[in-house]
Design a protein around this motif. Structure first.
Motif, PDB file in Angstrom:
ATOM      1  N   GLU A 291       0.830  -1.210   0.000  1.00  0.00           N
ATOM      2  CA  GLU A 291       0.000   0.000   0.000  1.00  0.00           C
ATOM      3  C   GLU A 291       0.862   1.256   0.000  1.00  0.00           C
ATOM      4  N   ASP A 292       1.921   1.241   0.802  1.00  0.00           N
ATOM      5  CA  ASP A 292       2.806   2.401   0.849  1.00  0.00           C
ATOM      6  C   ASP A 292       3.589   2.555  -0.450  1.00  0.00           C
ATOM      7  N   ARG A 293       3.961   1.445  -1.070  1.00  0.00           N
ATOM      8  CA  ARG A 293       4.656   1.533  -2.353  1.00  0.00           C
ATOM      9  C   ARG A 293       3.749   2.155  -3.411  1.00  0.00           C
ATOM     10  N   LEU A 294       2.473   1.806  -3.386  1.00  0.00           N
ATOM     11  CA  LEU A 294       1.517   2.397  -4.323  1.00  0.00           C
ATOM     12  C   LEU A 294       1.355   3.886  -4.062  1.00  0.00           C
ATOM     13  N   ARG A 295       1.344   4.277  -2.790  1.00  0.00           N
ATOM     14  CA  ARG A 295       1.277   5.709  -2.439  1.00  0.00           C
ATOM     15  C   ARG A 295       2.508   6.421  -2.999  1.00  0.00           C
ATOM     16  N   ALA A 296       3.673   5.842  -2.770  1.00  0.00           N
ATOM     17  CA  ALA A 296       4.903   6.461  -3.256  1.00  0.00           C
ATOM     18  C   ALA A 296       4.898   6.559  -4.774  1.00  0.00           C
ATOM     19  N   ASP A 297       4.391   5.524  -5.443  1.00  0.00           N
ATOM     20  CA  ASP A 297       4.333   5.544  -6.906  1.00  0.00           C
ATOM     21  C   ASP A 297       3.422   6.658  -7.414  1.00  0.00           C
ATOM     22  N   LEU A 298       2.308   6.885  -6.739  1.00  0.00           N
ATOM     23  CA  LEU A 298       1.400   7.956  -7.156  1.00  0.00           C
ATOM     24  C   LEU A 298       2.045   9.322  -6.959  1.00  0.00           C
ATOM     25  N   TYR A 299       2.699   9.514  -5.819  1.00  0.00           N
ATOM     26  CA  TYR A 299       3.413  10.774  -5.602  1.00  0.00           C
ATOM     27  C   TYR A 299       4.502  10.969  -6.660  1.00  0.00           C
ATOM     28  N   SER A 300       5.211   9.892  -6.987  1.00  0.00           N
ATOM     29  CA  SER A 300       6.269   9.990  -7.992  1.00  0.00           C
ATOM     30  C   SER A 300       5.703  10.316  -9.368  1.00  0.00           C
ATOM     31  N   LEU A 301       4.557   9.731  -9.701  1.00  0.00           N
ATOM     32  CA  LEU A 301       3.916  10.034 -10.983  1.00  0.00           C
ATOM     33  C   LEU A 301       3.532  11.503 -11.056  1.00  0.00           C
ATOM     34  N   LEU A 302       2.928  12.025  -9.999  1.00  0.00           N
ATOM     35  CA  LEU A 302       2.550  13.441  -9.983  1.00  0.00           C
ATOM     36  C   LEU A 302       3.791  14.326 -10.089  1.00  0.00           C
ATOM     37  N   ALA A 303       4.851  13.962  -9.365  1.00  0.00           N
ATOM     38  CA  ALA A 303       6.095  14.734  -9.441  1.00  0.00           C
ATOM     39  C   ALA A 303       6.654  14.732 -10.854  1.00  0.00           C
ATOM     40  N   LEU A 304       6.636  13.572 -11.478  1.00  0.00           N
ATOM     41  CA  LEU A 304       7.152  13.429 -12.835  1.00  0.00           C
ATOM     42  C   LEU A 304       6.422  14.339 -13.812  1.00  0.00           C
ATOM     43  N   LEU A 305       5.100  14.356 -13.738  1.00  0.00           N
ATOM     44  CA  LEU A 305       4.305  15.111 -14.706  1.00  0.00           C
ATOM     45  C   LEU A 305       4.276  16.603 -14.411  1.00  0.00           C
ATOM     46  N   LEU A 306       4.504  16.983 -13.153  1.00  0.00           N
ATOM     47  CA  LEU A 306       4.423  18.393 -12.781  1.00  0.00           C
ATOM     48  C   LEU A 306       5.787  19.081 -12.752  1.00  0.00           C
ATOM     49  N   ALA A 307       6.870  18.301 -12.845  1.00  0.00           N
ATOM     50  CA  ALA A 307       8.205  18.893 -12.848  1.00  0.00           C
ATOM     51  C   ALA A 307       8.551  19.494 -14.210  1.00  0.00           C
ATOM     52  N   LYS A 308       8.120  18.816 -15.281  1.00  0.00           N
ATOM     53  CA  LYS A 308       8.399  19.285 -16.634  1.00  0.00           C
ATOM     54  C   LYS A 308       7.465  18.567 -17.597  1.00  0.00           C
ATOM     55  N   PRO A 309       7.327  19.056 -18.814  1.00  0.00           N
ATOM     56  CA  PRO A 309       6.452  18.378 -19.778  1.00  0.00           C
ATOM     57  C   PRO A 309       6.954  16.973 -20.071  1.00  0.00           C
ATOM     58  N   PRO A 310       6.062  15.994 -20.181  1.00  0.00           N
ATOM     59  CA  PRO A 310       6.498  14.623 -20.477  1.00  0.00           C
ATOM     60  C   PRO A 310       7.022  14.495 -21.899  1.00  0.00           C
ATOM     61  N   GLY A 311       8.121  13.765 -22.048  1.00  0.00           N
ATOM     62  CA  GLY A 311       8.685  13.506 -23.365  1.00  0.00           C
ATOM     63  C   GLY A 311       8.081  12.262 -23.991  1.00  0.00           C
ATOM     64  N   PRO A 312       8.581  11.862 -25.147  1.00  0.00           N
ATOM     65  CA  PRO A 312       8.019  10.707 -25.865  1.00  0.00           C
ATOM     66  C   PRO A 312       8.021   9.424 -25.052  1.00  0.00           C
ATOM     67  N   ASP A 313       9.106   9.149 -24.325  1.00  0.00           N
ATOM     68  CA  ASP A 313       9.185   7.905 -23.554  1.00  0.00           C
ATOM     69  C   ASP A 313       8.125   7.861 -22.459  1.00  0.00           C
ATOM     70  N   VAL A 314       7.937   8.993 -21.788  1.00  0.00           N
ATOM     71  CA  VAL A 314       6.930   9.051 -20.721  1.00  0.00           C
ATOM     72  C   VAL A 314       5.531   8.893 -21.303  1.00  0.00           C
ATOM     73  N   LEU A 315       5.249   9.574 -22.403  1.00  0.00           N
ATOM     74  CA  LEU A 315       3.930   9.456 -23.027  1.00  0.00           C
ATOM     75  C   LEU A 315       3.653   8.020 -23.464  1.00  0.00           C
ATOM     76  N   THR A 316       4.656   7.354 -23.981  1.00  0.00           N
ATOM     77  CA  THR A 316       4.490   5.957 -24.380  1.00  0.00           C
ATOM     78  C   THR A 316       4.184   5.079 -23.172  1.00  0.00           C
ATOM     79  N   LYS A 317       4.901   5.301 -22.078  1.00  0.00           N
ATOM     80  CA  LYS A 317       4.663   4.518 -20.863  1.00  0.00           C
ATOM     81  C   LYS A 317       3.274   4.783 -20.306  1.00  0.00           C
ATOM     82  N   LEU A 318       2.825   6.021 -20.344  1.00  0.00           N
ATOM     83  CA  LEU A 318       1.514   6.368 -19.802  1.00  0.00           C
ATOM     84  C   LEU A 318       0.385   5.645 -20.534  1.00  0.00           C
ATOM     85  N   GLN A 319       0.579   5.366 -21.806  1.00  0.00           N
ATOM     86  CA  GLN A 319      -0.455   4.685 -22.588  1.00  0.00           C
ATOM     87  C   GLN A 319      -0.732   3.273 -22.074  1.00  0.00           C
TER      88      GLN A 319
END
Length: 211
Positions: free
Chosen positions: A23-51
């Motif tokens: 449960e805590d790992r999932l919490r950390a993953d969600l925080y990391s995802l938000l950090a990733l998307l809000l730190a800078k615009p996602p590039g091609p690799d990130v957009l591909t992974k998000l799909q």
């Protein structure tokens, strides 16, 4: 996926990663995802992974599914344009994603000074190539992920996580994510707002029940 580092930290005294509950790992993953998307615009690799992301029939799940769908349609250039309109702009973007602004109406105020004090206690500092104030939402999400994972000087108790959240994130982040969800320039970032808003509600309630 790892966020674009906004912060630096000392190594954990244990010399390695600590084991945390799923449960805590999932919490950390969600925080990391938000950090990733809000730190800078996602590039091609990130957009591909998000799909590849899928979601359940919850507010977060709905946001994740919408985000995955949009990631397959939007270009990195369009993401950058939207990010700039939301957060940078000519002088300033549509939103100011800083704790000081949301909590006091001004930048670089007491919430930032308190955050810097707490960062020192956890062995966290702003990365040398980052120049914006540390109380931006991307940095705070990255810090929270690190606290959950035990990535800093020492493992952090649930009480310390709760205190950090209540002081630096809880009072304002839900409002910010609601603003992001409804912002005029939000298309790709609207479901990011949905995910963040719902997640902040869950975190607030969970910390209240853990008292």
């Amino acid at each position: 996926m790892e966020p674009q580092d906004q912060i630096d930290s000392a190594s954990a005294d244990s010399g390695g990663a600590i084991s945390i509950e799923t449960e805590d790992r999932l919490r950390a993953d969600l925080y990391s995802l938000l950090a990733l998307l809000l730190a800078k615009p996602p590039g091609p690799d990130v957009l591909t992974k998000l799909q590849e992301f899928t979601g359940e029939s919850t507010d977060i799940g709905s946001g994740v599914k919408t985000l995955a769908k949009l990631a397959g349609k939007i270009s990195p250039k369009a993401c950058e344009k939207e990010f700039n309109a939301l957060f940078i702009g000519l002088g300033r973007g549509e939103l100011l994603p800083y704790a000081s602004f949301y909590m006091t109406g001004f930048l670089n105020e007491k919430p930032l000074a308190r955050l810097r004090q707490d960062m020192r206690a956890f062995g966290i500092s702003r990365a040398e190539d980052v120049f914006e104030p540390e109380d931006n939402i991307a940095s705070l999400c990255e810090m929270m992920a690190g606290l959950i994972q035990g990535s800093f000087l020492r493992p952090v108790s649930l009480q310390e996580q709760r205190d950090f959240f209540r002081i630096h994130i809880g009072p304002w982040a839900g409002h910010f994510f609601s603003d992001l969800e409804a912002a005029k320039n939000s298309v790709f970032y609207a479901p990011v707002g949905t995910i963040g808003r719902a997640f902040m509600q869950i975190e607030s309630e969970a910390f209240r029940l853990d008292e």
